[in-house]
Write a protein that holds these residues in place. Sequence first.
Motif, PDB file in Angstrom:
ATOM      1  N   ASP A   1       5.191  -5.509 -29.966  1.00 42.71           N
ATOM      2  CA  ASP A   1       5.100  -5.703 -28.518  1.00 42.71           C
ATOM      3  C   ASP A   1       4.444  -7.049 -28.263  1.00 42.71           C
ATOM      4  O   ASP A   1       3.639  -7.507 -29.070  1.00 42.71           O
TER       5      ASP A   1
ATOM      6  N   GLU B   1       1.709  -5.690 -21.545  1.00 43.36           N
ATOM      7  CA  GLU B   1       2.959  -5.770 -22.297  1.00 43.36           C
ATOM      8  C   GLU B   1       4.106  -6.293 -21.437  1.00 43.36           C
ATOM      9  O   GLU B   1       4.411  -5.725 -20.399  1.00 43.36           O
TER      10      GLU B   1
ATOM     11  N   GLY C   1       8.738  -5.185 -25.430  1.00 39.14           N
ATOM     12  CA  GLY C   1       8.635  -4.116 -26.424  1.00 39.14           C
ATOM     13  C   GLY C   1       9.865  -4.201 -27.300  1.00 39.14           C
ATOM     14  O   GLY C   1      10.970  -4.415 -26.810  1.00 39.14           O
TER      15      GLY C   1
END
Length: 429
Positions: A343, A352, A355
């Motif tokens: 990630d 994030e 991913g």
Amino acid sequence: MRYYIADLKNYVGQKVELKGWAYNTRSSGKVKFLELRDGTGIVSCVYFRGECEEKAFEIFEQVTQETSLKVVGTVRKHPKHENVFEIGAESIEILGKAENYPISPKDHGTDFLMENRHLWIRSKRQHAILRVRAEIVSAIRDFFDGRGFTLTDAPIFTPSACEGTSNLFETKYFDEKMYLSQSGQLYMEATAAALGKVYCFGPTFRAEKSKTRRHLIEFWMVEPEVAFNDMYDNMELAEQFVEYIVQRTLKNRADELKALERDLSKLEVIKGPFPRLHYKEAAEMVKKENPDFVIGDDFGGTDETIVSSKFDKPVFVHHYPQAVKAFYMKEDPKEPGYAMGCDLLATEGYGEIIGGGQREESIEKLLTKIKEHNLNEKDFQWYLDIRRFGSFPHSGFGLGVERTVAWVCGLPHVRETIPFPRLYGRSYP
Ligand code: 4AD
Ligand code: MG
């Protein structure tokens, strides 16, 4: 000939006709000022008594905020500001009246603005954000198109889950039960076997009952997939990709970023290489500042912030525990129990934005994982065929457009990064 405000610098000294909406008006004695916007920009139109048509002053009195107008006048340089142009206006014509436009320059609460999102997008700040979004979308396409990737868009109706079953939107497909896509990844694995380097780019859906600043119910994701790339190649690609997006937006949308009061120095340093942390290293960092964190768990928003705050560049976290990741992730044969997922956490606490990772290529292992995750084997026969017929190592990732836009613009919430957001608790307008 249509003239646009953004192009006025090419018409200094010439008479032009502009069409747009009244952003603001102001009067002082013999002069009236109209700020006209046409979607490409905002220009000041100056009406001098004696220099403009006589009836212009009367019409001006009826111009309310957001009335649509036709203005004729001559383009000239602004007397004080470099590279700013204004209109020495002659006439004004009302095309469409606006009665009691609800959004005034005063502060409105977020709920009110969200309820009026269809109008809110007419304001300067929203123009800047939406233009940055458009630039990022265009950068995304150019990056992959310029590197030999083929766009192979994935379906929205899908018979099976990709990212777990807890947040699937169920829908009817005539008499069948189907779901709205959470990710195009599984389909990209199939098209990667056909075309080598591929990507899809479109809306995805997650029925997540969470009201965080990072979650949308409908969001746009770009998902490249590359045959024969391993997890490390995947990180290199993601790194070049994110650097490209940020640097190009800085170059082409500096005015918009300045209007948003973005600290550009924080974006200028977004260049590879980005640091790479093993999950274990990242988990140790988190544990120090958040004693409640259980090593082996997935990171929450605040945990991601702890890790990313240590760096002024985005940071990769790889080798998450297999148990917290999706069924398709390849387990590292050298580190049993850890998945070859990676990630990317953005800077400044944005969390994030990417991913992804390397996919399991063994059909036996996948079958076991499908059972462990309580997925229906029948739905995945086509996916297993990718392993039956010439299985190959491959990797890819998904980048969320809205989180990226929020980060690049420096916004506190993703709700302003998409023209019409779908949030938990909001599906209007
Ligand atoms: O980490 P995610 O769930 O990964 C996947 O869906 C993979 N199948 C992608 C792939 O490997 N092809 O989602 C990827 C990214 C996240 O990092 C985040 O940027 C964004 O999609 N995202 C969301 N953005 C807004 N609202 C949500 N609810 C999001 N969920 C994920
Ligand atoms: Mg994720």
